[in-house]
Motif scaffolding. Structure first.
Motif, short mmCIF file in Angstrom:
data_model
loop_
_atom_site.label_atom_id
_atom_site.label_comp_id
_atom_site.label_asym_id
_atom_site.label_seq_id
_atom_site.Cartn_x
_atom_site.Cartn_y
_atom_site.Cartn_z
N GLU A 24 -1.30 2.22 7.58
CA GLU A 24 -1.07 0.79 7.41
C GLU A 24 -2.39 0.02 7.40
O GLU A 24 -2.61 -0.87 6.58
CB GLU A 24 -0.16 0.23 8.50
N ALA A 27 -4.22 0.68 4.16
CA ALA A 27 -3.63 -0.04 3.02
C ALA A 27 -3.95 -1.53 3.10
O ALA A 27 -4.22 -2.17 2.08
CB ALA A 27 -2.11 0.17 3.01
N ALA A 28 -3.93 -2.11 4.29
CA ALA A 28 -4.24 -3.54 4.45
C ALA A 28 -5.70 -3.81 4.09
O ALA A 28 -6.02 -4.81 3.44
CB ALA A 28 -3.96 -3.99 5.87
N ALA A 30 -7.55 -2.03 2.01
CA ALA A 30 -7.69 -1.87 0.57
C ALA A 30 -7.12 -3.08 -0.17
O ALA A 30 -7.70 -3.55 -1.16
CB ALA A 30 -7.00 -0.60 0.11
N ALA A 31 -6.00 -3.61 0.30
CA ALA A 31 -5.40 -4.79 -0.34
C ALA A 31 -6.29 -6.01 -0.19
O ALA A 31 -6.34 -6.87 -1.08
CB ALA A 31 -4.03 -5.06 0.25
N ARG A 32 -7.00 -6.09 0.91
CA ARG A 32 -7.90 -7.22 1.14
C ARG A 32 -8.99 -7.30 0.08
O ARG A 32 -9.36 -8.36 -0.38
CB ARG A 32 -8.51 -7.08 2.52
N ARG A 34 -8.77 -5.86 -2.95
CA ARG A 34 -8.20 -5.90 -4.29
C ARG A 34 -7.73 -7.29 -4.68
O ARG A 34 -7.52 -7.57 -5.85
CB ARG A 34 -7.01 -4.95 -4.37
N ASP A 35 -7.52 -8.17 -3.71
CA ASP A 35 -7.03 -9.52 -4.00
C ASP A 35 -8.12 -10.28 -4.75
O ASP A 35 -9.17 -10.59 -4.20
CB ASP A 35 -6.67 -10.22 -2.69
#
Length: 125
Positions: A24, A27-28, A30-32, A34-35
């Motif tokens: 988790e 993933a968080a 990586a999403a940070r 990618r935004d």
């Protein structure tokens, strides 16, 4: 004597590394990055550092220059030092007001209320 000969005999030293993040957390993170709607966190911190550095340089140079002009005009020799020190004090005060207090204006706020903004650093997000 070589480095290998000086090495003490016994078990090899244990390599200690940081624990791997959970799925988790990974993933968080990586999403940070990618935004694309927000600037990259590194770019934001670089811009903040550049702004603070610009304040620290500009204040003493500007007020030192004003002091130098006043020295030439009045025939004195102490206003340059007063200008440089005063410029540094004012620069530090502006930096403290802008980034060091919770009363700093928040860049996303559109309202004109006088409520203090929440500190906006990465630790509070």
């Amino acid at each position: 004597m070589s480095a290998l000969a000086r090495r003490p005999k016994g078990p090899a030293p244990r390599l200690v590394t940081k624990a791997l993040p959970s799925a988790e957390a990974s993933a968080a993170e990586a999403a940070r990055y990618r935004d694309t709607s927000k600037p990259h966190p590194a770019a934001t911190s670089d811009a903040l550092a550049a702004t603070v550095l610009a304040h620290l340089i500009t204040g003493p140079v500007l007020y030192g220059g004003i002091g130098w002009l006043l020295d030439r005009w009045l025939g004195t020799s102490f206003l340059v030092i007063v200008g440089v020190v005063g410029g540094m004090v004012l620069s530090l005060y502006v930096i403290w007001l802008r980034y060091g207090t919770s009363q700093a204006p928040h860049p996303d706020s559109v309202s004109t209320s006088l409520d203090g903004a929440q500190p906006h650093n990465e630790e509070n997000q």
